[in-house]
Design a protein around this motif. Structure first.
Motif, PDB file in Angstrom:
ATOM      1  N   TYR A 279      79.310  38.772  79.635  1.00 42.89           N
ATOM      2  CA  TYR A 279      80.272  39.047  78.573  1.00 42.89           C
ATOM      3  C   TYR A 279      81.343  37.978  78.626  1.00 42.89           C
ATOM      4  O   TYR A 279      81.837  37.639  79.716  1.00 42.89           O
ATOM      5  N   ALA A 280      81.693  37.419  77.475  1.00 42.59           N
ATOM      6  CA  ALA A 280      82.711  36.371  77.399  1.00 42.59           C
ATOM      7  C   ALA A 280      83.845  36.809  76.483  1.00 42.59           C
ATOM      8  O   ALA A 280      83.600  37.387  75.416  1.00 42.59           O
ATOM      9  N   ILE A 281      85.065  36.527  76.915  1.00 42.65           N
ATOM     10  CA  ILE A 281      86.255  36.762  76.100  1.00 42.65           C
ATOM     11  C   ILE A 281      87.106  35.493  76.137  1.00 42.65           C
ATOM     12  O   ILE A 281      86.939  34.646  77.016  1.00 42.65           O
TER      13      ILE A 281
ATOM     14  N   PRO B 143      91.367  22.031  84.089  1.00 42.22           N
ATOM     15  CA  PRO B 143      91.377  21.900  82.615  1.00 42.22           C
ATOM     16  C   PRO B 143      90.044  21.492  82.002  1.00 42.22           C
ATOM     17  O   PRO B 143      89.823  21.729  80.818  1.00 42.22           O
ATOM     18  N   GLY B 144      89.151  20.908  82.768  1.00 43.65           N
ATOM     19  CA  GLY B 144      87.855  20.522  82.231  1.00 43.65           C
ATOM     20  C   GLY B 144      86.860  21.661  82.148  1.00 43.65           C
ATOM     21  O   GLY B 144      85.787  21.518  81.556  1.00 43.65           O
ATOM     22  N   ARG B 145      87.189  22.800  82.711  1.00 35.38           N
ATOM     23  CA  ARG B 145      86.270  23.954  82.759  1.00 35.38           C
ATOM     24  C   ARG B 145      86.523  24.822  81.535  1.00 35.38           C
ATOM     25  O   ARG B 145      87.540  25.490  81.449  1.00 35.38           O
ATOM     26  N   ARG B 146      85.611  24.806  80.572  1.00 37.88           N
ATOM     27  CA  ARG B 146      85.781  25.609  79.349  1.00 37.88           C
ATOM     28  C   ARG B 146      85.320  27.043  79.527  1.00 37.88           C
ATOM     29  O   ARG B 146      85.815  27.945  78.873  1.00 37.88           O
ATOM     30  N   VAL B 147      84.325  27.254  80.396  1.00 39.43           N
ATOM     31  CA  VAL B 147      83.863  28.613  80.693  1.00 39.43           C
ATOM     32  C   VAL B 147      84.214  28.899  82.142  1.00 39.43           C
ATOM     33  O   VAL B 147      83.738  28.225  83.050  1.00 39.43           O
TER      34      VAL B 147
ATOM     35  N   PHE C 215      78.694  39.338  73.937  1.00 40.84           N
ATOM     36  CA  PHE C 215      77.663  39.573  74.941  1.00 40.84           C
ATOM     37  C   PHE C 215      76.722  38.375  74.926  1.00 40.84           C
ATOM     38  O   PHE C 215      76.410  37.839  73.864  1.00 40.84           O
ATOM     39  N   MET C 216      76.291  37.975  76.105  1.00 43.06           N
ATOM     40  CA  MET C 216      75.437  36.793  76.229  1.00 43.06           C
ATOM     41  C   MET C 216      74.121  37.177  76.904  1.00 43.06           C
ATOM     42  O   MET C 216      74.122  37.904  77.896  1.00 43.06           O
TER      43      MET C 216
ATOM     44  N   THR D 100      78.004  24.994  76.298  1.00 42.82           N
ATOM     45  CA  THR D 100      77.409  24.490  75.063  1.00 42.82           C
ATOM     46  C   THR D 100      77.088  25.640  74.115  1.00 42.82           C
ATOM     47  O   THR D 100      77.362  25.574  72.910  1.00 42.82           O
ATOM     48  N   LYS D 101      76.539  26.712  74.659  1.00 46.91           N
ATOM     49  CA  LYS D 101      76.173  27.881  73.844  1.00 46.91           C
ATOM     50  C   LYS D 101      77.419  28.533  73.228  1.00 46.91           C
ATOM     51  O   LYS D 101      77.437  28.833  72.032  1.00 46.91           O
ATOM     52  N   LEU D 102      78.454  28.722  74.034  1.00 42.83           N
ATOM     53  CA  LEU D 102      79.675  29.345  73.503  1.00 42.83           C
ATOM     54  C   LEU D 102      80.372  28.447  72.487  1.00 42.83           C
ATOM     55  O   LEU D 102      80.897  28.939  71.477  1.00 42.83           O
TER      56      LEU D 102
END
Length: 182
Positions: free
Chosen positions: A36-38, A70-74, A115-116, A160-162
């Motif tokens: 799950y991503a928020i 800062p380079g970590r998006r997820v 949801f992933m 990439t998916k998000l």
């Protein structure tokens, strides 16, 4: 989308992603809706004020982690857990945060979340907080170690998916009227 708020919603600085329980009914399933991503920065202060303190604290520590990386998006919960232990010398319990209650609270909130569907292998990486994790297979395959290179590849794939799916999700929510800005 024209406004700054719409841009923030569609393109957040980072996402917090955490693993959900892997389905146990079918042990041979390779893919499952198990993450799950928020986007924490989209949670308004007034909503945070009504959340359990464990959830607010977890979001706060995640924000500090995101600023330091800062380079970590997820950002996975296990990333924050590792960072707290390995770099800061703390644990969730030492900080007074019940991370399980926090995740339950975040899952129950009306948040922008997605949801992933992930692979079993990705799930193993998402829940791994050990410095070294050795997998022992029961089907006769040789034991193996989960590597940091593979963990980074899973991070990149989910990022990439998000980055592709999240803006579409936000646009659909705006178009349908389930999300309003203003």
């Amino acid at each position: 989308m024209d406004t700054d708020v719409e841009q923030l919603l569609a393109h957040p600085r980072y996402w917090l992603m955490f693993a959900l329980p892997w389905p146990t009914a079918d042990q041979d399933v390779d893919m499952a809706e198990a993450a799950y991503a928020i986007a924490p920065q989209t949670v308004p202060d007034r909503q945070r004020d009504r959340m359990l303190s464990d959830a607010v604290d977890l979001l706060g520590f995640t924000e500090v982690y995101a600023r330091e990386h800062p380079g970590r998006r997820v950002v996975w919960l296990s990333d924050v857990t590792r960072w707290l232990e390995w770099e800061k010398g703390h644990s969730w319990s030492a900080l007074g945060v019940d991370w399980e209650d926090a995740l339950t609270e975040l899952s129950a909130q009306p948040l922008l979340g997605m949801f992933m569907t992930i692979s079993c292998r990705a799930h193993l990486h998402m829940v791994n907080t050990a410095r070294q994790c050795k997998l022992h297979h029961t089907d006769g395959q040789p034991s193996e170690v989960l590597t940091d290179d593979e963990r980074n590849a899973v991070h990149e794939a989910l990022t990439t998916k998000l980055k592709a799916d999240w803006p579409v999700y936000i646009r659909d929510m705006l178009r349908s009227g389930h999300l309003t800005v203003g």
